[in-house]
Motif scaffolding. Sequence first.
Motif, PDB file in Angstrom:
ATOM      1  N   ARG A  13      49.980  -3.076  53.531  1.00  0.00           N
ATOM      2  CA  ARG A  13      48.801  -2.923  52.674  1.00  0.00           C
ATOM      3  C   ARG A  13      48.977  -3.599  51.329  1.00  0.00           C
ATOM      4  O   ARG A  13      48.008  -3.794  50.605  1.00  0.00           O
ATOM      5  CB  ARG A  13      48.510  -1.434  52.407  1.00  0.00           C
ATOM      6  CG  ARG A  13      48.774  -0.517  53.554  1.00  0.00           C
ATOM      7  CD  ARG A  13      48.466   0.906  53.192  1.00  0.00           C
ATOM      8  NE  ARG A  13      47.048   1.132  53.115  1.00  0.00           N
ATOM      9  CZ  ARG A  13      46.317   1.654  54.097  1.00  0.00           C
ATOM     10  NH1 ARG A  13      46.883   2.006  55.220  1.00  0.00           N
ATOM     11  NH2 ARG A  13      45.028   1.828  53.954  1.00  0.00           N
ATOM     12  N   LYS A  14      50.234  -3.878  50.972  1.00  0.00           N
ATOM     13  CA  LYS A  14      50.456  -4.474  49.642  1.00  0.00           C
ATOM     14  C   LYS A  14      50.497  -5.981  49.786  1.00  0.00           C
ATOM     15  O   LYS A  14      51.474  -6.538  50.273  1.00  0.00           O
ATOM     16  CB  LYS A  14      51.775  -3.964  49.070  1.00  0.00           C
ATOM     17  CG  LYS A  14      51.641  -2.620  48.422  1.00  0.00           C
ATOM     18  CD  LYS A  14      52.902  -2.256  47.689  1.00  0.00           C
ATOM     19  CE  LYS A  14      53.134  -0.777  47.783  1.00  0.00           C
ATOM     20  NZ  LYS A  14      54.532  -0.411  47.663  1.00  0.00           N
ATOM     21  N   LEU A  15      49.406  -6.615  49.364  1.00  0.00           N
ATOM     22  CA  LEU A  15      49.320  -8.061  49.505  1.00  0.00           C
ATOM     23  C   LEU A  15      49.098  -8.663  48.124  1.00  0.00           C
ATOM     24  O   LEU A  15      48.503  -8.021  47.266  1.00  0.00           O
ATOM     25  CB  LEU A  15      48.135  -8.418  50.397  1.00  0.00           C
ATOM     26  CG  LEU A  15      48.100  -7.768  51.781  1.00  0.00           C
ATOM     27  CD1 LEU A  15      46.717  -7.908  52.384  1.00  0.00           C
ATOM     28  CD2 LEU A  15      49.150  -8.380  52.683  1.00  0.00           C
ATOM     29  N   ASP A  16      49.566  -9.870  47.936  1.00  0.00           N
ATOM     30  CA  ASP A  16      49.236 -10.617  46.731  1.00  0.00           C
ATOM     31  C   ASP A  16      47.873 -11.252  47.007  1.00  0.00           C
ATOM     32  O   ASP A  16      47.777 -12.253  47.715  1.00  0.00           O
ATOM     33  CB  ASP A  16      50.321 -11.680  46.491  1.00  0.00           C
ATOM     34  CG  ASP A  16      50.022 -12.521  45.266  1.00  0.00           C
ATOM     35  OD1 ASP A  16      48.850 -12.531  44.830  1.00  0.00           O
ATOM     36  OD2 ASP A  16      50.954 -13.164  44.761  1.00  0.00           O
ATOM     37  N   LEU A  17      46.817 -10.623  46.468  1.00  0.00           N
ATOM     38  CA  LEU A  17      45.459 -11.047  46.846  1.00  0.00           C
ATOM     39  C   LEU A  17      45.120 -12.459  46.368  1.00  0.00           C
ATOM     40  O   LEU A  17      44.327 -13.158  46.997  1.00  0.00           O
ATOM     41  CB  LEU A  17      44.424 -10.044  46.345  1.00  0.00           C
ATOM     42  CG  LEU A  17      44.435  -8.678  47.044  1.00  0.00           C
ATOM     43  CD1 LEU A  17      43.277  -7.816  46.566  1.00  0.00           C
ATOM     44  CD2 LEU A  17      44.374  -8.808  48.559  1.00  0.00           C
ATOM     45  N   ASN A  18      45.732 -12.893  45.251  1.00  0.00           N
ATOM     46  CA  ASN A  18      45.494 -14.278  44.809  1.00  0.00           C
ATOM     47  C   ASN A  18      46.055 -15.257  45.818  1.00  0.00           C
ATOM     48  O   ASN A  18      45.436 -16.252  46.163  1.00  0.00           O
ATOM     49  CB  ASN A  18      46.158 -14.531  43.444  1.00  0.00           C
ATOM     50  CG  ASN A  18      45.385 -13.839  42.326  1.00  0.00           C
ATOM     51  OD1 ASN A  18      44.161 -13.733  42.395  1.00  0.00           O
ATOM     52  ND2 ASN A  18      46.101 -13.372  41.325  1.00  0.00           N
ATOM     53  N   LYS A  19      47.245 -14.925  46.279  1.00  0.00           N
ATOM     54  CA  LYS A  19      47.906 -15.790  47.258  1.00  0.00           C
ATOM     55  C   LYS A  19      47.135 -15.747  48.582  1.00  0.00           C
ATOM     56  O   LYS A  19      46.904 -16.777  49.217  1.00  0.00           O
ATOM     57  CB  LYS A  19      49.345 -15.273  47.470  1.00  0.00           C
ATOM     58  CG  LYS A  19      50.297 -16.335  47.928  1.00  0.00           C
ATOM     59  CD  LYS A  19      51.737 -15.819  47.923  1.00  0.00           C
ATOM     60  CE  LYS A  19      52.422 -16.238  49.195  1.00  0.00           C
ATOM     61  NZ  LYS A  19      53.120 -15.154  49.890  1.00  0.00           N
ATOM     62  N   LEU A  20      46.701 -14.547  48.952  1.00  0.00           N
ATOM     63  CA  LEU A  20      45.946 -14.386  50.200  1.00  0.00           C
ATOM     64  C   LEU A  20      44.648 -15.204  50.150  1.00  0.00           C
ATOM     65  O   LEU A  20      44.298 -15.901  51.096  1.00  0.00           O
ATOM     66  CB  LEU A  20      45.616 -12.904  50.417  1.00  0.00           C
ATOM     67  CG  LEU A  20      44.829 -12.580  51.685  1.00  0.00           C
ATOM     68  CD1 LEU A  20      45.726 -12.703  52.911  1.00  0.00           C
ATOM     69  CD2 LEU A  20      44.227 -11.182  51.623  1.00  0.00           C
ATOM     70  N   GLU A  21      43.955 -15.118  49.002  1.00  0.00           N
ATOM     71  CA  GLU A  21      42.693 -15.840  48.830  1.00  0.00           C
ATOM     72  C   GLU A  21      42.907 -17.338  49.033  1.00  0.00           C
ATOM     73  O   GLU A  21      42.143 -18.008  49.730  1.00  0.00           O
ATOM     74  CB  GLU A  21      42.152 -15.550  47.424  1.00  0.00           C
ATOM     75  CG  GLU A  21      40.758 -16.072  47.175  1.00  0.00           C
ATOM     76  CD  GLU A  21      40.210 -15.637  45.809  1.00  0.00           C
ATOM     77  OE1 GLU A  21      40.190 -14.424  45.507  1.00  0.00           O
ATOM     78  OE2 GLU A  21      39.823 -16.519  45.032  1.00  0.00           O
ATOM     79  N   LYS A  22      43.988 -17.832  48.459  1.00  0.00           N
ATOM     80  CA  LYS A  22      44.314 -19.263  48.585  1.00  0.00           C
ATOM     81  C   LYS A  22      44.571 -19.620  50.049  1.00  0.00           C
ATOM     82  O   LYS A  22      44.072 -20.618  50.564  1.00  0.00           O
ATOM     83  CB  LYS A  22      45.561 -19.577  47.739  1.00  0.00           C
ATOM     84  CG  LYS A  22      45.342 -20.735  46.780  1.00  0.00           C
ATOM     85  CD  LYS A  22      46.587 -21.036  45.969  1.00  0.00           C
ATOM     86  CE  LYS A  22      47.081 -22.441  46.314  1.00  0.00           C
ATOM     87  NZ  LYS A  22      48.489 -22.621  46.019  1.00  0.00           N
ATOM     88  N   GLU A  23      45.321 -18.758  50.684  1.00  0.00           N
ATOM     89  CA  GLU A  23      45.690 -19.006  52.082  1.00  0.00           C
ATOM     90  C   GLU A  23      44.451 -18.995  52.992  1.00  0.00           C
ATOM     91  O   GLU A  23      44.302 -19.849  53.870  1.00  0.00           O
ATOM     92  CB  GLU A  23      46.665 -17.904  52.523  1.00  0.00           C
ATOM     93  CG  GLU A  23      47.511 -18.265  53.715  1.00  0.00           C
ATOM     94  CD  GLU A  23      48.378 -17.076  54.154  1.00  0.00           C
ATOM     95  OE1 GLU A  23      48.658 -16.978  55.351  1.00  0.00           O
ATOM     96  OE2 GLU A  23      48.755 -16.246  53.290  1.00  0.00           O
ATOM     97  N   ILE A  24      43.555 -18.030  52.742  1.00  0.00           N
ATOM     98  CA  ILE A  24      42.326 -17.941  53.545  1.00  0.00           C
ATOM     99  C   ILE A  24      41.472 -19.191  53.326  1.00  0.00           C
ATOM    100  O   ILE A  24      40.962 -19.782  54.274  1.00  0.00           O
ATOM    101  CB  ILE A  24      41.518 -16.677  53.160  1.00  0.00           C
ATOM    102  CG1 ILE A  24      42.283 -15.409  53.500  1.00  0.00           C
ATOM    103  CG2 ILE A  24      40.170 -16.673  53.863  1.00  0.00           C
ATOM    104  CD1 ILE A  24      41.717 -14.152  52.858  1.00  0.00           C
TER     105      ILE A  24
END
Length: 406
Positions: free
Chosen positions: A254-265
């Motif tokens: 559940r603990k994600l780096d959302l900035n990094k995730l956003e970039k990846e998506i």
Amino acid sequence: MDEELLKKAEEIIEYTDNTICNHCLGRKFSNEIKGLTNKERGELIRKELSIENPNEKCFICDNIFDKINEDLYKRINQKIQFINLEFDNFLVGSKVPKEILKKDEEFNEKFNIDTENIKKEINRTIGLELEKIGKIVEFDHNEIVIELNFKNNEPTVYIQINPLFIEGTYNKYKRGIPQTKWPCRECHGKGCEYCNYTGKMYPESVEELMSEVVLKETQGRYCKFHGAGREDIDVLMLGDGRPFVLEVIEPKIRKLDLNKLEKEINEHANGKTKYNHLKYCKRNRKSEIKVSSPDAYKVYEAIVNCENEVTDKDLEILQNLDLIKQRTPIRVAHRRADKIREKRVLGLSCEIISPKQFKMKIKTEGGLYIKELISSDEGRSNPSVTGLLNNQCICSQLDVIEVSKK
Ligand SMILES: [Zn+2]
Ligand SMILES: [Zn+2]
């Protein structure tokens, strides 16, 4: 210790032939004796009364507390490790045989006692022990629920992983992409010749271009996509984007780096769609973004093709578009209630492109069907662009350029 309290305790012990366990005895006095566990309360009462511990099984709970032991904790921890679960908080829930709950209740009635029920004691006891592994009990927004079933001889352990919610806004830069995964109309997802064994009508969607990456990162089971309304497949979503909430079912991480995730998506979506301002949110956002507030609006840009030529002067009449009565469009009548909706046009500007074509920017209340406002949908939208111009028009291209923030 209070004389009356001891007298009542003695009565209770006598009534059960001294077969009440210290947990159950103590629980009956949890409001009177502070700062101890129920078991300690029971022990203290017995000491004061000089009554030995019972040998037989408890009159109320059948010694259910014996089942809450090292072995049970070991099995809970093994389960958590087996699933490889990441979490910070949890709640304990338990299923207790009906007869025990009933006896506990009847006992309270008989002795006119108003204290917590046995389930609460069980859940709290286990919760406190599990907090030793550094996680906290959380009642409202818990990440997992540890469910124990005491109806079996050996209690069973089941772990419910609650969903994770991520909100943001999305853009759609390529036509032909639906908002959510659209199951094949022939096989409903199983896979058939019609859908080329994909189980769906369209190879990609706004939902899947995001959830494919999210599922990989969270190791979740599947996702549900909740949009603040939706645009048609052939309509682009521009500007700041449309609000949405992505619900991840059974995430193990559940603990994600959302900035990094956003970039990846966004790299994965490769310019077809884009996702912005990702942040964690609570379950209630899911319905909040769907409710349109009285001042919610949308801004569209439409390319309108006309049967006959139009001039700038002709188009001035469109400024009269205000309150629109719109009967459910023919193309969606199969899935939406047939009724007349009243929606307002809030602003409009036009620009001629060629003698039979113009561009129209239009701001409306949410829920107004733009394609039908233009074509009149065989008179079902009134007034309409076609009606006012007395010239059959169709919308040849449509983009959403703004959705009001909620
Ligand atoms: Zn008991
Ligand atoms: Zn199919």
